[in-house]
Design an enzyme around this catalytic site. Structure first.
Site, short mmCIF file in Angstrom:
data_model
loop_
_atom_site.label_atom_id
_atom_site.label_comp_id
_atom_site.label_asym_id
_atom_site.label_seq_id
_atom_site.Cartn_x
_atom_site.Cartn_y
_atom_site.Cartn_z
N ASP A 58 -1.49 4.46 -6.25
CA ASP A 58 -0.07 4.38 -5.94
C ASP A 58 0.70 5.58 -6.47
OD1 ASP A 58 0.92 1.49 -4.79
OD2 ASP A 58 -1.00 1.38 -5.82
N ARG B 58 10.39 -0.72 -4.73
CA ARG B 58 9.15 -0.73 -5.52
C ARG B 58 9.04 0.62 -6.22
NH1 ARG B 58 3.80 -3.24 -3.59
NH2 ARG B 58 3.82 -3.74 -5.80
N GLY C 111 0.85 -1.17 0.00
CA GLY C 111 0.00 0.00 0.00
C GLY C 111 0.89 1.22 0.00
N ALA C 112 0.64 2.15 -0.94
CA ALA C 112 1.57 3.28 -1.11
C ALA C 112 1.85 4.05 0.18
CB ALA C 112 1.05 4.21 -2.21
N ASN D 282 -2.68 2.42 -10.26
CA ASN D 282 -3.16 1.64 -9.12
C ASN D 282 -3.03 0.16 -9.46
OD1 ASN D 282 -4.35 1.67 -6.43
ND2 ASN D 282 -6.19 0.83 -7.37
N LYS D 283 -3.40 -0.69 -8.55
CA LYS D 283 -3.25 -2.13 -8.74
C LYS D 283 -3.83 -2.56 -10.09
CE LYS D 283 -1.54 -4.38 -6.60
NZ LYS D 283 -0.10 -4.73 -6.76
#
EC number: 5.3.1.23
Length: 344
Positions: A243, A98, A56-57, A253-254
């Site tokens: 993110d 990441r 999670g960012a 995002n995901k």
């Protein structure tokens, strides 16, 4: 009104009780086991971020900040000269863990700037204070997002979300799930649909787990069923996290978020993005400029021998598909500038 309590026994990320380690709730093991880990070595902190033990960012940003501080303190033996010599290398190694989540670089940059402007003899104390400020700010930003997001979550709302942008993804009550926790605390009835979120199943493992623990009605659906759910008029709104948000409003995002946004637009269901100001990146012009992390093929399960995999961790949803951006400063609209970005 009072902020709803976290649906977790411990925060997903923060300091250990003695303030000497980074404490995380290992999310790779959920929902089957709840294991808290205290980390002090740089390599184990990088590995925890890279392998999604903490994810999670916003949570990654907090983990990187606290992790950098404790690793410097341990490896320097509390000697500032040694800590200054290690700082650039440790910061770079954390940032590479990441690349898509902007909060990681944002938090590390804040600590590096703090070190550069701090007088000799007080750097480690200043870094520790800045890391705690980042953690506390994240808690406050989550609460603010929840308060602002109440405007789009009426009593009886049926909400679809993708991946996990709740308490497990932050140091507080979450981003996309924060308005849901606030609405639930006010007595509003909610029905939440959580996409499974393949391949690592963050929606099924994490979102469903924390919402059910909070007493919020939640159902899990396979990713491929989201469009069908929307087509049947069973969803009033979609809320997801982010993110990275580019200056023009495109959102990373995901992976799978883009498909949900397309389906929501096709069926005239409003699609909202909830994120703190620290996730807005005015230095990235559009979604095309966002570096997308690719993950190992083994996350997809068993494949026929010799068959390659294309496994991006994120996708980019264009601004045109997004009804609104719910931030800690309220609803904002692109183009975004430095003024919209917390801490730049």
């Amino acid at each position: 009104m009072p902020v709803p309590p976290l649906p977790l026994h411990v925060p997903a990320v923060g300091w250990s009780p003695d303030l000497r380690a980074l404490r995380i709730l290992d999310q790779r093991l959920l929902p089957g086991a709840q294991e808290v880990r205290d980390l002090v070595q740089l390599e184990e902190i990088v590995e925890a971020i890279r392998t999604l033990a903490v994810r999670g960012a916003p949570a990654i940003g907090v983990a990187a900040a606290i992790g950098l501080v404790v690793a410097l303190e341990v490896d320097s033996g509390g000697q500032e000269t040694r800590a200054r010599a290690l700082l650039a290398d440790y910061a770079a190694r954390l940032q590479r863990a990441r690349p898509t989540a902007v909060n990681l670089g944002w938090a590390i940059d804040r600590l590096v700037r703090t070190a550069h402007r701090t007088a000799v003899g007080s750097m480690l104390a200043a870094l520790r204070a800045e890391a705690e400020a980042i953690r506390a700010e994240d808690v406050a930003m989550c609460e603010a997002i929840g308060q602002h997001g109440l405007a789009v979550v009426p009593d009886g709302a049926r909400v679809l979300t993708h991946c996990n942008a709740g308490a497990l993804a932050t140091a507080g009550i979450g981003t996309a799930l924060a308005p849901l926790y606030m609405a639930h605390a006010r007595g509003r009835a909610l029905t939440v649909y959580a996409d499974e979120t393949r391949p690592l199943r963050q929606g099924a493992r994490l979102t469903a787990w924390e919402l059910s623990r909070a007493g919020i009605s939640v159902s899990v659906l396979p990713d491929g069923a989201a469009a069908s759910l929307l087509s049947q008029g069973l969803v009033d709104l979609v809320i997801v996290g982010a993110d990275r948000i580019a200056a023009n409003g495109d959102v990373a995002n995901k992976v799978g978020t883009y498909g949900v946004a397309l389906a929501a637009a096709a069926h005239h269901v409003p699609f909202y993005v909830a994120a703190p100001g620290s996730t807005i990146d005015p230095h990235t012009a559009t979604g095309r400029d966002i570096v997308i992390e690719h993950r190992d093929a083994d996350e997809l399960g068993e494949l026929p021998p010799g068959v390659p995999a294309w496994n991006p961790a994120f996708d980019v949803t264009p601004r045109a598909l997004i009804r609104g951006y719910i931030t800690d400063r309220g609803f904002v609209e692109p183009p975004f500038t430095l003024a919209d970005y917390a801490g730049r």
